[in-house]
Design a protein around this motif. Structure first.
Motif, PDB file in Angstrom:
ATOM      1  N   PRO A 166      82.533 -52.377  -4.477  1.00 47.66           N
ATOM      2  CA  PRO A 166      81.159 -51.924  -4.717  1.00 47.66           C
ATOM      3  C   PRO A 166      80.920 -51.545  -6.167  1.00 47.66           C
ATOM      4  N   VAL A 167      79.693 -51.738  -6.594  1.00 48.34           N
ATOM      5  CA  VAL A 167      79.268 -51.305  -7.930  1.00 48.34           C
ATOM      6  C   VAL A 167      78.877 -49.829  -7.820  1.00 48.34           C
ATOM      7  N   ASN A 168      79.477 -49.002  -8.670  1.00 45.38           N
ATOM      8  CA  ASN A 168      79.176 -47.567  -8.652  1.00 45.38           C
ATOM      9  C   ASN A 168      78.113 -47.236  -9.696  1.00 45.38           C
ATOM     10  N   VAL A 169      76.962 -46.812  -9.199  1.00 44.88           N
ATOM     11  CA  VAL A 169      75.839 -46.451 -10.084  1.00 44.88           C
ATOM     12  C   VAL A 169      75.690 -44.931 -10.053  1.00 44.88           C
ATOM     13  N   LEU A 170      75.526 -44.325 -11.219  1.00 45.23           N
ATOM     14  CA  LEU A 170      75.212 -42.887 -11.236  1.00 45.23           C
ATOM     15  C   LEU A 170      73.740 -42.726 -11.599  1.00 45.23           C
ATOM     16  N   THR A 171      73.044 -41.864 -10.877  1.00 38.91           N
ATOM     17  CA  THR A 171      71.643 -41.592 -11.217  1.00 38.91           C
ATOM     18  C   THR A 171      71.395 -40.094 -11.256  1.00 38.91           C
ATOM     19  N   HIS A 172      70.360 -39.720 -11.981  1.00 41.37           N
ATOM     20  CA  HIS A 172      70.048 -38.305 -12.176  1.00 41.37           C
ATOM     21  C   HIS A 172      68.630 -38.051 -11.677  1.00 41.37           C
ATOM     22  N   CYS A 173      68.438 -36.928 -11.039  1.00 44.15           N
ATOM     23  CA  CYS A 173      67.123 -36.538 -10.510  1.00 44.15           C
ATOM     24  C   CYS A 173      66.660 -37.530  -9.438  1.00 44.15           C
ATOM     25  N   ASN A 174      65.363 -37.674  -9.287  1.00 38.65           N
ATOM     26  CA  ASN A 174      64.833 -38.651  -8.339  1.00 38.65           C
ATOM     27  C   ASN A 174      63.892 -39.581  -9.068  1.00 38.65           C
ATOM     28  N   ALA A 175      64.374 -40.790  -9.304  1.00 38.60           N
ATOM     29  CA  ALA A 175      63.504 -41.858  -9.807  1.00 38.60           C
ATOM     30  C   ALA A 175      63.478 -42.936  -8.734  1.00 38.60           C
ATOM     31  N   GLY A 176      63.397 -42.485  -7.508  1.00 42.67           N
ATOM     32  CA  GLY A 176      63.311 -43.371  -6.349  1.00 42.67           C
ATOM     33  C   GLY A 176      61.859 -43.588  -5.960  1.00 42.67           C
ATOM     34  N   TRP A 177      61.648 -44.140  -4.764  1.00 39.95           N
ATOM     35  CA  TRP A 177      60.266 -44.476  -4.379  1.00 39.95           C
ATOM     36  C   TRP A 177      59.397 -43.232  -4.259  1.00 39.95           C
ATOM     37  N   PHE A 180      57.470 -42.647  -7.300  1.00 37.38           N
ATOM     38  CA  PHE A 180      56.496 -43.696  -7.644  1.00 37.38           C
ATOM     39  C   PHE A 180      55.585 -43.893  -6.436  1.00 37.38           C
ATOM     40  N   VAL A 181      55.116 -45.101  -6.264  1.00 37.85           N
ATOM     41  CA  VAL A 181      54.308 -45.385  -5.070  1.00 37.85           C
ATOM     42  C   VAL A 181      55.195 -46.065  -4.030  1.00 37.85           C
ATOM     43  N   ASP A 182      56.117 -46.887  -4.516  1.00 37.25           N
ATOM     44  CA  ASP A 182      57.053 -47.587  -3.628  1.00 37.25           C
ATOM     45  C   ASP A 182      58.247 -48.054  -4.467  1.00 37.25           C
ATOM     46  N   HIS A 183      59.354 -48.342  -3.850  1.00 36.54           N
ATOM     47  CA  HIS A 183      60.566 -48.910  -4.477  1.00 36.54           C
ATOM     48  C   HIS A 183      61.297 -47.979  -5.441  1.00 36.54           C
ATOM     49  N   GLY A 184      60.556 -47.272  -6.312  1.00 38.32           N
ATOM     50  CA  GLY A 184      61.183 -46.464  -7.349  1.00 38.32           C
ATOM     51  C   GLY A 184      61.482 -47.285  -8.579  1.00 38.32           C
ATOM     52  N   SER A 185      61.924 -46.589  -9.643  1.00 39.04           N
ATOM     53  CA  SER A 185      62.323 -47.320 -10.860  1.00 39.04           C
ATOM     54  C   SER A 185      63.848 -47.451 -10.895  1.00 39.04           C
ATOM     55  N   ALA A 186      64.554 -46.325 -11.026  1.00 43.15           N
ATOM     56  CA  ALA A 186      66.028 -46.399 -11.087  1.00 43.15           C
ATOM     57  C   ALA A 186      66.621 -46.949  -9.793  1.00 43.15           C
ATOM     58  N   THR A 187      65.964 -46.685  -8.672  1.00 43.10           N
ATOM     59  CA  THR A 187      66.528 -47.145  -7.389  1.00 43.10           C
ATOM     60  C   THR A 187      66.151 -48.587  -7.066  1.00 43.10           C
ATOM     61  N   ALA A 188      65.115 -49.120  -7.699  1.00 46.15           N
ATOM     62  CA  ALA A 188      64.660 -50.468  -7.321  1.00 46.15           C
ATOM     63  C   ALA A 188      65.783 -51.506  -7.475  1.00 46.15           C
ATOM     64  N   PRO A 189      66.560 -51.493  -8.586  1.00 47.76           N
ATOM     65  CA  PRO A 189      67.663 -52.455  -8.685  1.00 47.76           C
ATOM     66  C   PRO A 189      68.717 -52.243  -7.588  1.00 47.76           C
ATOM     67  N   ILE A 190      68.889 -50.988  -7.179  1.00 42.39           N
ATOM     68  CA  ILE A 190      69.876 -50.673  -6.135  1.00 42.39           C
ATOM     69  C   ILE A 190      69.407 -51.263  -4.799  1.00 42.39           C
ATOM     70  N   TYR A 191      68.129 -51.068  -4.489  1.00 46.21           N
ATOM     71  CA  TYR A 191      67.597 -51.638  -3.241  1.00 46.21           C
ATOM     72  C   TYR A 191      67.631 -53.168  -3.292  1.00 46.21           C
ATOM     73  N   ALA A 192      67.359 -53.711  -4.491  1.00 49.96           N
ATOM     74  CA  ALA A 192      67.387 -55.180  -4.622  1.00 49.96           C
ATOM     75  C   ALA A 192      68.814 -55.696  -4.441  1.00 49.96           C
ATOM     76  N   ALA A 193      69.796 -54.966  -4.982  1.00 45.78           N
ATOM     77  CA  ALA A 193      71.197 -55.377  -4.828  1.00 45.78           C
ATOM     78  C   ALA A 193      71.601 -55.320  -3.356  1.00 45.78           C
ATOM     79  N   GLN A 194      71.184 -54.258  -2.690  1.00 46.76           N
ATOM     80  CA  GLN A 194      71.498 -54.128  -1.260  1.00 46.76           C
ATOM     81  C   GLN A 194      70.928 -55.327  -0.489  1.00 46.76           C
ATOM     82  N   ALA A 195      69.678 -55.683  -0.818  1.00 40.36           N
ATOM     83  CA  ALA A 195      69.033 -56.812  -0.120  1.00 40.36           C
ATOM     84  C   ALA A 195      69.740 -58.133  -0.438  1.00 40.36           C
TER      85      ALA A 195
END
Ligand code: MRU
Length: 378
Positions: A166-177, A180-195
């Protein structure tokens, strides 16, 4: 994204257009509750008290607040210039709620410019309603595209590691959906990778004092089934020294056109640790988070200072009820700076809806050549 398997956005207009509906983020992760806001004053309260928070979500909520503000102006019988002046005043009230996230002023300005183009009060309300929807849809779409561009980075790391672990990503705070309105910014690549079937594990900084990482990011990753581990804020450097972080992806509340990044307090220290350990440090943002007027982030970005209680106390669940306890002796002096600035030199790249670019004026302009460094402010 999903909440108990049901798709949600963070802000939307209730069917009749009478009210704006949001998720009360202060109750998460222990309770999920939506709230209806009926006036500009209620929207201001929701932003100030952080029922909604995060740059994109604040911007989209403010855009909806401007729709309610337009309705109030129309109800007061205002027309033409007096309508626009009263609306600008309500826009100022919205902008005064939180100083650091630039999306707030950006959304208000965009509403004011659109509303000024039509004359009658009824038309102005219609335009404001349409613009609120447009800003929310655009935010969701831009975040989805950030996911596509960030996916290439994660895929690159995955393949470089041999295509198995697995790719280990570290994130700080909440830049998830939720931010935002949906998907998030920092989390969007993570959700895309999961998909895309790429295994990802996320180190989630708890993010004192309000614990947006522990309370919000961990919750939303859990709802999406993304493997993650919450760590206290001081652990990141240790993990990087031991090769346990492949890349850092954070969000941002305001990024200068030269690439300086204001984000939740503590981000700067993660960037320093990342540089010392050769770990790529990416910042994900929709273009609404660029400040096209400020060149020097340290000198120019206003840093919000919040009440000391957020530092002196901590909240958690006890016997199914959320309670707050004191962390320090009564009267202990505390300080509560909500954001810090990470200089562009520490940022490996910016992940935007138009692609990934260096955190520099030339890099940003290569993706956004049409942006002039001057947007009128309320
Ligand atoms: O104080 P908040 O919760 O509004 O802070 C904003 C954030 O969540 C973070 O700074 C985030 O990383 C960037 S906002 C997309």
């Amino acid at each position: 994204m999903l909440v108990h398997g049901q798709p949600y956005r963070t802000v939307w207009l209730e069917a009749g257009g009478e009210s704006v509906e949001i998720i009360d983020q202060t109750l998460l992760p222990f309770a999920f509750k939506t709230v209806r806001l009926h006036s500009t004053a209620e929207v201001c309260h929701a932003i100030r008290e952080m029922w909604v928070r995060g740059a994109g979500c604040i911007g989209a909520t403010a855009a909806h607040g401007m729709y309610l503000a337009a309705r109030e102006c129309e109800r007061d019988g205002l027309r033409g210039g007096s309508f626009d002046r009263a609306l600008r005043e309500k826009g100022r009230e919205l902008c005064a709620t939180r100083p650091t996230a630039v999306n707030l002023a950006w959304a208000v300005e965009r509403q004011l410019a659109a509303v000024a183009l039509v004359d009658s009060g009824v038309d102005k309300v219609t335009v404001a309603r349409e613009m609120a929807r447009e800003i929310a849809d655009e935010d969701a779409d831009f975040c989805r595209r950030i996911g596509e561009h960030g996916l290439d980075l994660i895929r690159g790391v995955f393949e470089a590691k041999g295509g198995k672990s697995p790719v280990n990503v570290l994130t700080h705070c909440n830049a998830g959906w939720l931010a935002f309105v949906d998907h998030g910014s920092a989390t969007a690549p993570i959700y895309a990778a999961q998909a895309a079937g790429i295994p990802v594990h996320v180190w989630v900084d708890e993010t004192r004092p309000r614990n947006q990482g522990a309370r919000l990011t961990a919750w939303e990753l859990g709802q999406q089934g993304v493997p993650h581990t919450v760590i206290v804020d001081n652990v990141g450097g240790h993990l990087m020294q031991h090769g346990k972080v492949d890349l850092v992806i954070t969000g941002t509340d305001r990024t200068t056109y030269t690439g300086d990044v204001a984000n939740k307090i503590g981000t700067y220290l993660k960037a320093l640790a990342a540089q010392d350990n050769g770990v790529p440090f990416y910042v994900a943002l929709p273009s609404s988070t660029f400040d096209w007027e400020i060149a020097d982030g340290l000198a120019g970005i206003p840093i919000e200072e919040r009440g000391g209680d957020e530092v002196a106390k901590i909240a958690g669940l006890a016997n199914d009820t959320e309670i707050e306890v004191n962390l320090v002796a009564k009267g202990t002096p505390v300080a509560n700076f909500a954001f810090d600035v990470t200089p562009a030199r520490l940022v490996t790249g910016l992940i935007t809806e138009r692609g990934v670019c260096p955190a520099s004026e030339a890099g940003i302009r290569s993706l956004f050549p049409e942006k002039a460094p001057s947007i009128a402010r309320v």
